[in-house]
Motif scaffolding. Structure first.
Motif: not given
Length: 425
Positions: A148-172
């Motif tokens: 819904p909100r995406l329809l009306n948004i006009d204030l954006f910034h461009k980004h070129i991103s390089k990312a390294l991430s680690i996902e981990h499940k300590f428990s359920e």
């Protein structure tokens, strides 16, 4: 860039087409094992994916609309366990018809541990992000046919991103994600960040984030495929801490952010409940506007109520105008009471939802942010309203009224009337 875009499209299309190839007759005995059950298919569709043999097509990227890009359309997807249980590819490419620009992501990961569902991911992204938005790394994918909100948004910034991430499940019930990223940021609007006797129109950010999602009261079910979540429990807690580092190569500023959210449901009976959502955030240090906070506004700056008629958000302030407020520290509280649906017929059951929202915030060193005008939430923002959902084909109506410290002189400017969309797959 065009080579990367072509590679993404070719990979996604090849996997999707191959996964739909018909099976030979001698494989007929394995059809039941290879095909998704109806229940699993609907679950995947509800999560925003169209499942195929080796790749799940990401429905978010098919078509969207916002004020900066106009129509935004493309193709994206993620490989599934049939492709590999050890490796995955997660990429997309889209095109904006108003800004005439391709955006894309090339990403992938490999699993380190199956028992803790630990993944190491790498990605390269060239896209847009809404200024003042703050998301949690561990958020589950929420998908709807409308954002819904995406329809009306006009204030954006461009980004070129390089990312390294680690996902981990300590428990359920306890999930975590750690991310290290570098980004080149360029606002698409007229903005200058004045700091240390320098003026920045674009800048580099080097940051680390850690996010924790704790749902202590979720119940789980064990089946032949392992453990799967059976029922959501409340309250739920999300915490994220991030630090930006200044260095000579990829970081212009030092700043620190902490974000927290908790959601709780008070169950009255099987069909009636009250949901409370508390969200808070604080940013300290030399933080540009792109990485500060708005308070989830969802109202267009137009003259009449009918001109502002659009789609109501899920947890947004319907009477708050876009780009009206920004904060370096803020808190919002949202209360929704879901009344028992009205049983008109067995299938036609509209539902009334009573809503109250409040926000408070402030900003230090507001003079750092030049060429853009906005206010703060120091007096406290309040709105109240209601929704009548699922009136026709999942569509409903929403009404909200702005009162309190930021009540506007014209009565009509305090009222927001919109439609809602809710559908259960």
């Amino acid at each position: 860039m065009h080579k990367a875009i072509c590679l993404i499209i070719f990979t996604l299309c090849t996997c999707a087409l191959y996964s739909q190839a018909p099976k030979a007759e001698n494989d007929s005995a394995n059809i039941n094992n290879d095909s998704l059950s109806k229940k699993e298919f609907i679950k995947q569709l509800g999560n925003g994916f169209f499942p195929t043999k080796f790749i799940d097509i990401d429905l978010r990227y098919l078509i969207k609309f916002n004020q900066y890009e106009g129509v935004r359309t493309g193709l994206g997807g993620i490989t599934n366990d049939e492709f590999s249980k050890q490796y995955r590819i997660n990429s997309y490419v889209v095109y904006g018809f108003k800004d005439h620009r391709f955006k894309y992501k090339i990403g992938g990961g490999f699993r380190v541990s199956e028992s803790t569902d630990t993944w190491i991911n790498l990605s390269y992204t060239d896209d847009l992000q809404e200024t003042g938005s703050s998301t949690f790394l561990t958020d589950k994918r929420f998908f709807s046919f409308f954002e819904p909100r995406l329809l009306n948004i006009d204030l954006f910034h461009k980004h070129i991103s390089k990312a390294l991430s680690i996902e981990h499940k300590f428990s359920e019930n306890l999930l975590s994600e750690l991310e290290f990223a570098t980004s080149k940021i360029q606002p698409t609007y007229d903005y200058t960040f004045n700091i240390d006797d320098r003026s920045f129109r674009s800048f580099d950010i080097t940051s680390s984030k850690i996010s924790l999602q704790w749902n202590p009261f979720n119940s789980n079910d064990v089946n032949e495929k392992g453990v799967s979540e059976a029922k959501e429990g409340y309250p739920q807690f999300t915490l994220q801490v991030s630090q930006s580092f200044k260095n000579k190569i990829t970081g212009d500023f030092n700043f620190f952010k902490t974000d927290f959210r908790t959601v709780h449901r008070f169950i009255h009976n099987e069909q009636s409940f009250t949901e409370a959502t508390l969200t808070t955030g604080i940013a300290t240090g030399k933080t540009p506007l792109t990485h500060l906070y708005h308070a989830y506004p969802n109202n267009i700056t137009k003259e009449t109520i009918l001109q502002r008629f659009s789609v109501a958000g899920i947890n947004s302030f319907e009477t708050m105008y876009f780009n009206e407020f920004f904060s370096d520290r803020f808190t919002t509280i949202q209360l929704k009471h879901f009344v028992k649906p009205f049983k008109i017929t067995e299938r036609y059951r509209p539902q009334l939802v009573l809503i109250s929202r409040m926000a408070i915030g402030n900003m230090q060193n507001i003079e750092r942010h030049q060429n853009i005008e906005f206010g703060t939430l120091s007096k406290g923002y309040s709105e109240a309203g209601f929704e009548i959902n699922r009136l026709l084909f999942g569509f409903g109506l929403s009404f909200a009224y702005r009162y309190g410290g930021y009540h506007l002189p014209s009565l009509a400017d305090n009222i927001a009337a919109k439609f809602t969309f809710n559908i259960n797959l």
